[in-house]
Enzyme design. Structure first.
Site, short mmCIF file in Angstrom:
data_model
loop_
_atom_site.label_atom_id
_atom_site.label_comp_id
_atom_site.label_asym_id
_atom_site.label_seq_id
_atom_site.Cartn_x
_atom_site.Cartn_y
_atom_site.Cartn_z
CG ASP A 155 9.63 5.51 0.20
OD1 ASP A 155 8.90 5.04 -0.88
OD2 ASP A 155 9.49 5.25 1.47
CG ASP A 206 4.50 2.36 -0.01
OD1 ASP A 206 4.91 1.75 1.33
OD2 ASP A 206 4.92 3.34 -0.42
CG HIS A 226 6.93 5.25 -4.81
ND1 HIS A 226 5.65 4.56 -4.37
CD2 HIS A 226 7.35 5.37 -3.35
CE1 HIS A 226 5.60 4.29 -3.35
NE2 HIS A 226 6.42 4.72 -2.51
CE1 TYR A 272 7.23 9.50 -3.06
CE2 TYR A 272 9.02 10.29 -2.09
CZ TYR A 272 8.36 9.28 -2.43
OH TYR A 272 8.58 8.13 -1.84
CG HIS A 288 10.79 1.70 3.35
ND1 HIS A 288 10.88 2.13 4.69
CD2 HIS A 288 10.00 2.75 2.77
CE1 HIS A 288 9.79 3.00 4.93
NE2 HIS A 288 9.28 3.17 3.96
CD GLU A 312 5.20 4.06 4.63
OE1 GLU A 312 6.37 4.60 4.18
OE2 GLU A 312 4.17 4.82 4.88
CG HIS A 318 10.17 8.09 4.68
ND1 HIS A 318 8.82 8.30 4.97
CD2 HIS A 318 10.09 6.94 3.76
CE1 HIS A 318 8.00 7.53 4.39
NE2 HIS A 318 8.57 6.65 3.80
CG HIS A 343 0.48 7.47 3.63
ND1 HIS A 343 0.61 8.58 3.49
CD2 HIS A 343 1.44 6.87 3.62
CE1 HIS A 343 1.77 8.95 3.05
NE2 HIS A 343 2.71 7.60 3.23
FE1 FEO Z 1 7.92 4.90 2.86
FE2 FEO Z 1 6.80 4.25 -0.30
O1 FEO Z 1 7.02 3.85 1.48
#
Ligand code: FEO
Length: 408
Positions: A167, A85, A232, A199, A81, A83, A148, A27
């Site tokens: 995250d 990903d 991640h 990050y 989460h 999002e 986040h 992104h």
């Molecule tokens: Fe907030 Fe890895 O997505």
């Protein structure tokens, strides 16, 4: 079975995620090392999956799950989460185990409805302190709103002292190994540290205060942490306190006593100014890094800014304004709500000037510590101008040292 294999974190807890070796544009964030989408499977009386992966990797996580158990046996799915990903493979997983129950925050549920038709799914809204017993283990949910996203939460596996941290504490690293001790052996600690800072700077910089509060909450709850498993990158099993401490330090304003000169240039005049400025900084005993925006991914420039206590912005004036890449950088930075950094600006101009003034306006909007006045040079630095540049660098380094003392 076959070629795909889950990785066991602790007895009965498996990583079933996907490695994205190729992603360089996450992104807009340039991920030079790729990334992973981590999700976890717990084999207990009631089989539980924590999170999914990015949609193009659904097949991979399903194969990894199948290396442990048939997906139809999954009873609970925790969505920490929403999002893209992490949650966009959920429909493919649900197709294999349609009666599973999804555990999610209130805001998570509202968001998930925008991505999927959830009308036929069993959904259970959870909040901080709620628990789920899955047999020998108890999962404890911790909402982490705005860490986040509004929906974000973490899941703590009590008996194993494992924090599935979503995250937070992650890094964009694609690697053949899953754990910190393995990574340090095959690559290096400094690379891992760099990925943590990168990050944090690009994703979590705005949320320092929340991070402090949340870590204090975890300590108040007396949660012992043996392992931190983010969604991640590398899993922290040998030293989870290291990354907790790094986050606390960054949230408390830690930075290196150095200066980053972040600039762009049209005909090399502004670039030329960086040389005597850098010399002045170095002669004050302060380290200095010079970054040209048009040659550097924005996310790397953000990271360098974050590493350094002091930042000098160099911009030529174009049509009475900043050079567009410099404006883009400062606009991006303002969104990240930087704190505890000192900033100044310099640049060349042809007739009216304006870039330096614009840069200071941005610094004021951000509430950074300001070093004034800035330095402008007409067309090209003369030898007197070079002397001014040198003094500008020296004085900025002195002020940076003085300001840095507040954080020691
Ligand atoms: Fe907030 Fe890895 O997505």
């Amino acid at each position: 079975g076959g070629n795909m294999k889950a990785v066991e974190l602790k007895n009965g807890i498996f990583w079933v995620g996907a490695i994205d070796w190729a992603v360089r544009d996450f992104h807009g964030y340039v991920t030079q090392r790729g990334t992973t989408y981590n999700n976890y499977l717990i084999m207990d009386d009631e089989i539980t999956l924590l999170d999914t992966v990015k949609y193009d990797f659904a097949e991979i996580t399903i194969k990894n799950i199948k290396s442990v158990v048939e997906p139809s046996k999954i009873k609970h799915i925790v969505i920490n989460h929403i999002e893209n990903d992490h949650a966009t493979s959920l429909d493919k997983i649900m197709a294999l185990t349609p009666n599973a129950t999804i555990y999610i925050t209130e805001k998570g549920k509202k968001g998930l409805e925008r991505f999927f038709d959830i009308s036929k799914w069993n959904m259970k809204v959870v909040k901080t302190g709620d628990t789920l017993n899955i047999g020998k283990r108890t999962l404890l949910f911790l909402e982490t709103p705005m860490l986040h996203w509004p929906d974000s939460m973490m899941t703590y596996i009590k008996e194993d002292k494992v924090l599935i941290s979503q995250d937070a504490f992650g890094q964009h690293i694609a690697s053949a190994v899953r754990f910190d001790d393995e990574f340090v052996t095959c690559q290096s600690m400094s690379e891992l540290d760099d990925a943590v800072v990168d990050y944090y700077a690009n994703i979590l910089m705005p949320f320092g205060q929340l991070i402090k509060t949340k870590i204090a909450d975890i300590q108040k709850l007396g949660l012992e942490i043996d392992m931190i498993a983010p969604d991640h990158g590398i899993i922290w099993r040998s030293n989870p306190n290291k990354v907790l401490q790094m986050y606390l330090d960054m949230a408390n304003g830690r930075a290196n006593l150095n200066v980053s000169i972040i600039y762009d240039t049209m005909w090399h005049s502004t670039e030329y100014m960086t040389l005597p400025i850098m010399q002045g900084i170095k002669d004050e005993g302060v380290e200095c890094k010079v970054i040209k925006l048009r040659s550097t991914p924005m996310s790397d420039a953000i990271k360098e800014f974050w590493h350094s206590r002091g930042c000098l912005i160099g911009s030529p004036t174009l049509n009475n304004l900043m050079y567009p890449t410099v404006a883009e950088f400062l606009y991006h930075l303002r969104g990240l709500r930087p704190k505890n950094r000192i900033a100044g600006a310099f640049g060349s101009y042809g007739w009216g000037g304006g870039a330096v003034k614009e840069a200071y306006e941005e610094f004021k909007r951000m509430g950074l510590e300001i070093f004034e006045p800035g330095l402008q040079v007409l067309y090209k630095a003369s030898s007197e101008d070079e002397e001014k540049c040198y003094e500008f660098g020296r004085e900025f380094a002195r002020k940076t040292k003085e300001y840095h003392k507040k954080f020691e």
